[in-house]
Scaffold this active site. Structure first.
Site, PDB file in Angstrom:
ATOM      1  N   TYR A 106       0.835  -1.216   0.000  1.00  0.00           N
ATOM      2  CA  TYR A 106       0.000   0.000   0.000  1.00  0.00           C
ATOM      3  C   TYR A 106       0.864   1.258   0.000  1.00  0.00           C
ATOM      4  CZ  TYR A 106      -2.430   4.008   1.995  1.00  0.00           C
ATOM      5  OH  TYR A 106      -2.891   5.283   2.229  1.00  0.00           O
TER       6      TYR A 106
ATOM      7  N   SER B 263       3.982   1.754  -0.557  1.00  0.00           N
ATOM      8  CA  SER B 263       4.924   1.948  -1.671  1.00  0.00           C
ATOM      9  C   SER B 263       4.197   2.397  -2.932  1.00  0.00           C
ATOM     10  CB  SER B 263       5.750   0.685  -1.922  1.00  0.00           C
ATOM     11  OG  SER B 263       4.914  -0.388  -2.235  1.00  0.00           O
TER      12      SER B 263
ATOM     13  N   LYS C 182       1.530   4.270  -2.848  1.00  0.00           N
ATOM     14  CA  LYS C 182       1.227   5.688  -2.600  1.00  0.00           C
ATOM     15  C   LYS C 182       2.493   6.535  -2.809  1.00  0.00           C
ATOM     16  CE  LYS C 182      -2.045   7.438  -1.446  1.00  0.00           C
ATOM     17  NZ  LYS C 182      -3.226   7.983  -2.197  1.00  0.00           N
TER      18      LYS C 182
ATOM     19  N   ASN D 283      -2.998   9.342  10.322  1.00  0.00           N
ATOM     20  CA  ASN D 283      -4.188   8.475  10.443  1.00  0.00           C
ATOM     21  C   ASN D 283      -5.460   9.254  10.759  1.00  0.00           C
ATOM     22  OD1 ASN D 283      -1.867   6.594  10.887  1.00  0.00           O
ATOM     23  ND2 ASN D 283      -3.562   5.140  11.119  1.00  0.00           N
ATOM     24  N   ASN D 284      -6.451   9.107   9.893  1.00  0.00           N
ATOM     25  CA  ASN D 284      -7.740   9.767  10.081  1.00  0.00           C
ATOM     26  C   ASN D 284      -8.699   8.883  10.876  1.00  0.00           C
ATOM     27  OD1 ASN D 284      -8.492  11.865   7.247  1.00  0.00           O
ATOM     28  ND2 ASN D 284      -6.482  11.255   7.941  1.00  0.00           N
TER      29      ASN D 284
ATOM     30  N   LYS E 116     -10.797  -0.915   9.327  1.00  0.00           N
ATOM     31  CA  LYS E 116      -9.762  -0.073   9.917  1.00  0.00           C
ATOM     32  C   LYS E 116      -9.807  -0.158  11.454  1.00  0.00           C
ATOM     33  CE  LYS E 116      -8.255   1.936   6.000  1.00  0.00           C
ATOM     34  NZ  LYS E 116      -9.131   1.511   4.934  1.00  0.00           N
TER      35      LYS E 116
ATOM     36  N   ARG F 296     -13.111  -0.907  13.634  1.00  0.00           N
ATOM     37  CA  ARG F 296     -13.163  -2.357  13.889  1.00  0.00           C
ATOM     38  C   ARG F 296     -13.383  -2.630  15.374  1.00  0.00           C
ATOM     39  NH1 ARG F 296      -8.707  -7.254  13.573  1.00  0.00           N
ATOM     40  NH2 ARG F 296     -10.251  -8.913  13.621  1.00  0.00           N
TER      41      ARG F 296
ATOM     42  N   LYS G  50      -9.304  -6.419  19.046  1.00  0.00           N
ATOM     43  CA  LYS G  50      -8.102  -7.177  18.640  1.00  0.00           C
ATOM     44  C   LYS G  50      -6.922  -6.226  18.468  1.00  0.00           C
ATOM     45  CE  LYS G  50     -10.993 -10.636  17.587  1.00  0.00           C
ATOM     46  NZ  LYS G  50     -11.323 -11.637  18.585  1.00  0.00           N
ATOM     47  N   LEU G  51      -5.893  -6.478  19.250  1.00  0.00           N
ATOM     48  CA  LEU G  51      -4.695  -5.649  19.201  1.00  0.00           C
ATOM     49  C   LEU G  51      -3.568  -6.434  18.531  1.00  0.00           C
ATOM     50  CD1 LEU G  51      -3.899  -2.848  20.264  1.00  0.00           C
ATOM     51  CD2 LEU G  51      -3.215  -3.936  22.401  1.00  0.00           C
TER      52      LEU G  51
ATOM     53  N   GLY H 255       5.785  -6.782   8.811  1.00  0.00           N
ATOM     54  CA  GLY H 255       6.403  -5.500   8.415  1.00  0.00           C
ATOM     55  C   GLY H 255       5.772  -4.288   9.075  1.00  0.00           C
TER      56      GLY H 255
HETATM   57  P1  NAD Z   1     -11.265   4.357   1.360  1.00  0.00           P
HETATM   58  O1  NAD Z   1     -10.726   3.005   1.066  1.00  0.00           O
HETATM   59  O2  NAD Z   1     -12.269   4.515   2.448  1.00  0.00           O
HETATM   60  O3  NAD Z   1     -11.909   4.986   0.038  1.00  0.00           O
HETATM   61  C1  NAD Z   1     -11.304   4.877  -1.217  1.00  0.00           C
HETATM   62  C2  NAD Z   1     -12.348   5.202  -2.271  1.00  0.00           C
HETATM   63  O4  NAD Z   1     -11.714   5.146  -3.548  1.00  0.00           O
HETATM   64  C3  NAD Z   1     -13.511   4.211  -2.304  1.00  0.00           C
HETATM   65  O5  NAD Z   1     -14.730   4.892  -2.430  1.00  0.00           O
HETATM   66  C4  NAD Z   1     -13.226   3.376  -3.556  1.00  0.00           C
HETATM   67  O6  NAD Z   1     -14.405   2.857  -4.165  1.00  0.00           O
HETATM   68  C5  NAD Z   1     -12.528   4.391  -4.441  1.00  0.00           C
HETATM   69  N1  NAD Z   1     -11.642   3.761  -5.430  1.00  0.00           N
HETATM   70  C6  NAD Z   1     -10.664   2.838  -5.209  1.00  0.00           C
HETATM   71  N2  NAD Z   1     -10.083   2.490  -6.364  1.00  0.00           N
HETATM   72  C7  NAD Z   1     -10.703   3.219  -7.343  1.00  0.00           C
HETATM   73  C8  NAD Z   1     -10.548   3.299  -8.750  1.00  0.00           C
HETATM   74  N3  NAD Z   1      -9.648   2.553  -9.397  1.00  0.00           N
HETATM   75  N4  NAD Z   1     -11.325   4.160  -9.427  1.00  0.00           N
HETATM   76  C9  NAD Z   1     -12.246   4.926  -8.794  1.00  0.00           C
HETATM   77  N5  NAD Z   1     -12.451   4.877  -7.469  1.00  0.00           N
HETATM   78  C10 NAD Z   1     -11.687   4.022  -6.758  1.00  0.00           C
HETATM   79  O7  NAD Z   1      -9.988   5.274   1.610  1.00  0.00           O
HETATM   80  P2  NAD Z   1      -9.799   6.538   2.549  1.00  0.00           P
HETATM   81  O8  NAD Z   1      -9.355   6.091   3.884  1.00  0.00           O
HETATM   82  O9  NAD Z   1     -10.969   7.421   2.408  1.00  0.00           O
HETATM   83  O10 NAD Z   1      -8.530   7.206   1.832  1.00  0.00           O
HETATM   84  C11 NAD Z   1      -8.702   8.153   0.784  1.00  0.00           C
HETATM   85  C12 NAD Z   1      -7.350   8.675   0.359  1.00  0.00           C
HETATM   86  O11 NAD Z   1      -6.680   9.264   1.461  1.00  0.00           O
HETATM   87  C13 NAD Z   1      -6.401   7.592  -0.160  1.00  0.00           C
HETATM   88  O12 NAD Z   1      -5.667   8.130  -1.230  1.00  0.00           O
HETATM   89  C14 NAD Z   1      -5.484   7.306   1.014  1.00  0.00           C
HETATM   90  O13 NAD Z   1      -4.233   6.848   0.577  1.00  0.00           O
HETATM   91  C15 NAD Z   1      -5.395   8.683   1.625  1.00  0.00           C
HETATM   92  N6  NAD Z   1      -5.101   8.740   3.070  1.00  0.00           N
HETATM   93  C16 NAD Z   1      -5.854   8.019   3.955  1.00  0.00           C
HETATM   94  C17 NAD Z   1      -5.606   8.149   5.332  1.00  0.00           C
HETATM   95  C18 NAD Z   1      -6.438   7.408   6.350  1.00  0.00           C
HETATM   96  O14 NAD Z   1      -6.141   7.469   7.542  1.00  0.00           O
HETATM   97  N7  NAD Z   1      -7.508   6.704   5.974  1.00  0.00           N
HETATM   98  C19 NAD Z   1      -4.582   8.989   5.765  1.00  0.00           C
HETATM   99  C20 NAD Z   1      -3.820   9.682   4.820  1.00  0.00           C
HETATM  100  C21 NAD Z   1      -4.095   9.566   3.484  1.00  0.00           C
HETATM  101  O1  DAU Z   2      -0.946   6.906   8.327  1.00  0.00           O
HETATM  102  C1  DAU Z   2      -1.943   7.064   7.365  1.00  0.00           C
HETATM  103  C2  DAU Z   2      -2.521   5.714   7.014  1.00  0.00           C
HETATM  104  O2  DAU Z   2      -3.338   5.325   8.113  1.00  0.00           O
HETATM  105  C3  DAU Z   2      -3.329   5.733   5.719  1.00  0.00           C
HETATM  106  O3  DAU Z   2      -2.464   5.988   4.656  1.00  0.00           O
HETATM  107  C4  DAU Z   2      -4.037   4.391   5.491  1.00  0.00           C
HETATM  108  O4  DAU Z   2      -4.884   4.481   4.357  1.00  0.00           O
HETATM  109  C5  DAU Z   2      -4.873   4.077   6.714  1.00  0.00           C
HETATM  110  O5  DAU Z   2      -5.468   2.790   6.568  1.00  0.00           O
HETATM  111  C6  DAU Z   2      -4.000   4.098   7.966  1.00  0.00           C
HETATM  112  O6  DAU Z   2      -3.028   3.019   7.933  1.00  0.00           O
HETATM  113  P1  DAU Z   2      -2.706   2.117   9.234  1.00  0.00           P
HETATM  114  O7  DAU Z   2      -2.168   0.842   8.770  1.00  0.00           O
HETATM  115  O8  DAU Z   2      -1.945   2.917  10.228  1.00  0.00           O
HETATM  116  O9  DAU Z   2      -4.221   1.980   9.816  1.00  0.00           O
HETATM  117  P2  DAU Z   2      -5.053   0.746  10.404  1.00  0.00           P
HETATM  118  O10 DAU Z   2      -6.377   1.308  10.800  1.00  0.00           O
HETATM  119  O11 DAU Z   2      -5.056  -0.417   9.502  1.00  0.00           O
HETATM  120  O12 DAU Z   2      -4.219   0.369  11.707  1.00  0.00           O
HETATM  121  C7  DAU Z   2      -3.884   1.346  12.689  1.00  0.00           C
HETATM  122  C8  DAU Z   2      -2.969   0.665  13.707  1.00  0.00           C
HETATM  123  O13 DAU Z   2      -3.740  -0.302  14.448  1.00  0.00           O
HETATM  124  C9  DAU Z   2      -1.830  -0.105  13.091  1.00  0.00           C
HETATM  125  O14 DAU Z   2      -0.701   0.011  13.942  1.00  0.00           O
HETATM  126  C10 DAU Z   2      -2.324  -1.554  13.077  1.00  0.00           C
HETATM  127  C11 DAU Z   2      -3.182  -1.623  14.312  1.00  0.00           C
HETATM  128  N1  DAU Z   2      -4.340  -2.556  14.284  1.00  0.00           N
HETATM  129  C12 DAU Z   2      -5.166  -2.525  13.193  1.00  0.00           C
HETATM  130  C13 DAU Z   2      -6.280  -3.320  13.154  1.00  0.00           C
HETATM  131  C14 DAU Z   2      -7.208  -3.343  11.959  1.00  0.00           C
HETATM  132  C15 DAU Z   2      -4.611  -3.361  15.381  1.00  0.00           C
HETATM  133  O15 DAU Z   2      -3.859  -3.375  16.388  1.00  0.00           O
HETATM  134  N2  DAU Z   2      -5.729  -4.130  15.355  1.00  0.00           N
HETATM  135  C16 DAU Z   2      -6.574  -4.159  14.285  1.00  0.00           C
HETATM  136  O16 DAU Z   2      -7.586  -4.891  14.339  1.00  0.00           O
END
Ligand code: NAD
Ligand code: DAU
Length: 332
Positions: A148, A150, A152, A177-178, A187, A191, A203-204, A273
């Site tokens: 993921y 890489s 981005k 992280n949002n 996420k 979750r 689950k941690l 990783g």
């Molecule tokens: P998300 O997975 O909730 O939403 C992604 C959206 O993109 C979905 O609606 C999906 O249907 C659409 N999509 C995926 N592939 C597509 C394609 N080929 N064509 C058209 N639409 C497509 O993701 P998110 O958490 O809302 O993240 C949005 C953006 O923000 C991403 O670029 C992500 O890398 C970036 N980002 C996310 C976080 C985070 O914490 N979630 C933090 C920093 C940056």
């Molecule tokens: O930093 C920005 C990134 O934050 C975004 O680019 C990604 O799109 C977004 O998914 C997020 O990535 P993370 O991998 O940090 O988020 P995730 O919610 O998957 O996990 C947050 C942390 O929690 C991470 O350290 C893994 C841990 N985790 C995750 C899950 C799903 C757990 O401990 N238990 C879980 O069940």
């Protein structure tokens, strides 16, 4: 009216961006393109679909993208495969949507001379040690860990190359992280909340020492608007709100806020990783663009997020068993 094309506007951050923009920037006329993958949900736009143009489509479809970009003034590019754990199960959709999809947007932006804002992540910088006082800055070298992150990182480099080689008008933001409403229940935070609401233990991964720098989705999105309004072309802005906490603290706080024993969670297999710590230095955004986050009380933000998932069971309940089955296969 300024025409804005939003890619990925049916996902978590993109749909919040649509709502935020309609509420705060009425001068934009919005078009959304979204493939509606498992992560895209038109219900995220319920109540506003009649105010926007919604196109179901793939950003890798160059003909469609070319037409939509030709009809807009600015593109805000959120669409991506976004979940690290999924990229470890099957990297291919990440290569397609994040790399090929971004290249397709860039070519249309170049051809039609339009403005682009590219949404990216702090994960492009790799990770930091727990005891390292450093934070990521726009000068930190790229060092992504997962398929993921890489892809981005690759998408950011494509944008930078199109700026330098072709002189397109583009900005990049890398956010931490949002959390907030409409986040997919795969996420971390949603979750755990939906686990508790479903009678499943949170689950941690591993020991839970990994640190993430949490920001409310509306703070991410108001920073994106600040960059669109005042950001300099070719520049990268890091978005973060000084919200560093480890995962154990987040799980315990969610349990406590939901009236449960704060130790009532289980440790599961770690992510291969697994990045240890992310931390953003947002000085450039704050000083150059005058941006300040509004939702800096993480506990209050978690409380509001718990309320949202509690009040919107119909939004997530049908997906829960499938998401948990996929995790169970990996012992997570
Ligand atoms: P998300 O997975 O909730 O939403 C992604 C959206 O993109 C979905 O609606 C999906 O249907 C659409 N999509 C995926 N592939 C597509 C394609 N080929 N064509 C058209 N639409 C497509 O993701 P998110 O958490 O809302 O993240 C949005 C953006 O923000 C991403 O670029 C992500 O890398 C970036 N980002 C996310 C976080 C985070 O914490 N979630 C933090 C920093 C940056
Ligand atoms: O930093 C920005 C990134 O934050 C975004 O680019 C990604 O799109 C977004 O998914 C997020 O990535 P993370 O991998 O940090 O988020 P995730 O919610 O998957 O996990 C947050 C942390 O929690 C991470 O350290 C893994 C841990 N985790 C995750 C899950 C799903 C757990 O401990 N238990 C879980 O069940």
């Amino acid at each position: 009216m300024t025409k804005m094309l939003i890619t990925g506007g049916a996902g978590f951050i993109g749909s919040n961006f649509v709502h935020y923009t309609l509420q705060n920037y009425p001068d934009y006329q919005l078009t959304v393109i979204d493939k509606l993958t498992y992560a895209g949900n038109p219900d995220n736009l319920a109540g506003v679909l009649e105010k926007i143009e919604f196109v179901t489509g793939d950003i890798c479809d160059r003909e469609l993208v070319d037409r939509l970009v030709s009809e807009t003034d600015i593109v805000v590019h959120f669409a991506a495969e976004s979940h690290n754990d999924n990229s470890l199960r099957d990297p291919w959709p990440f290569v397609e949507s994040n790399l090929v999809g971004t290249a397709s947007i860039l070519e249309a932006v170049r051809k039609h001379g339009k403005r682009l804002h590219h949404i990216s992540t702090d994960e492009v910088y790799g990770d930091l040690e727990l005891d390292d006082p450093a934070k990521f800055t726009p000068e930190t070298p790229y060092n992504a860990s997962s398929p993921y992150s890489s892809t981005k990182a690759g998408s950011d480099l494509l944008v930078k190359a199109w700026v330098r080689s072709f002189g397109i008008h583009a900005t990049i933001s890398n956010c931490s992280n949002n959390y907030g409403p409409y986040q997919h229940i795969e996420k971390f935070i949603p979750r755990q909340i939906t686990n508790i609401l479903s009678g499943i233990k949170p689950k941690l991964y591993g020991e839970g020492k990994n640190v993430r720098d949490w920001i409310h989705v509306d703070d991410h999105n108001n920073a994106v608007h600040a960059i669109i309004e005042k950001g300099r072309s070719g520049e990268t802005y890091l978005i973060g709100a000084d919200g560093e906490e480890n995962n154990k603290y987040i799980v315990e706080t969610i349990l406590e806020l939901m009236g449960k024993d704060k130790n009532d969670y289980e440790h599961v297999n770690d992510r291969p990783g697994h990045d240890m710590r992310y931390a953003i230095d947002a000085t450039k955004l704050r000083e150059e663009l005058g941006w300040e986050p509004k939702y800096t009380n993480l506990r209050a933000g978690l409380e509001a997020t718990i309320d949202w998932y509690t009040e919107n069971r119909a939004w997530w309940e049908a997906e829960k068993a499938k998401v948990e089955a996929a995790y169970a296969e990996k012992g997570q």
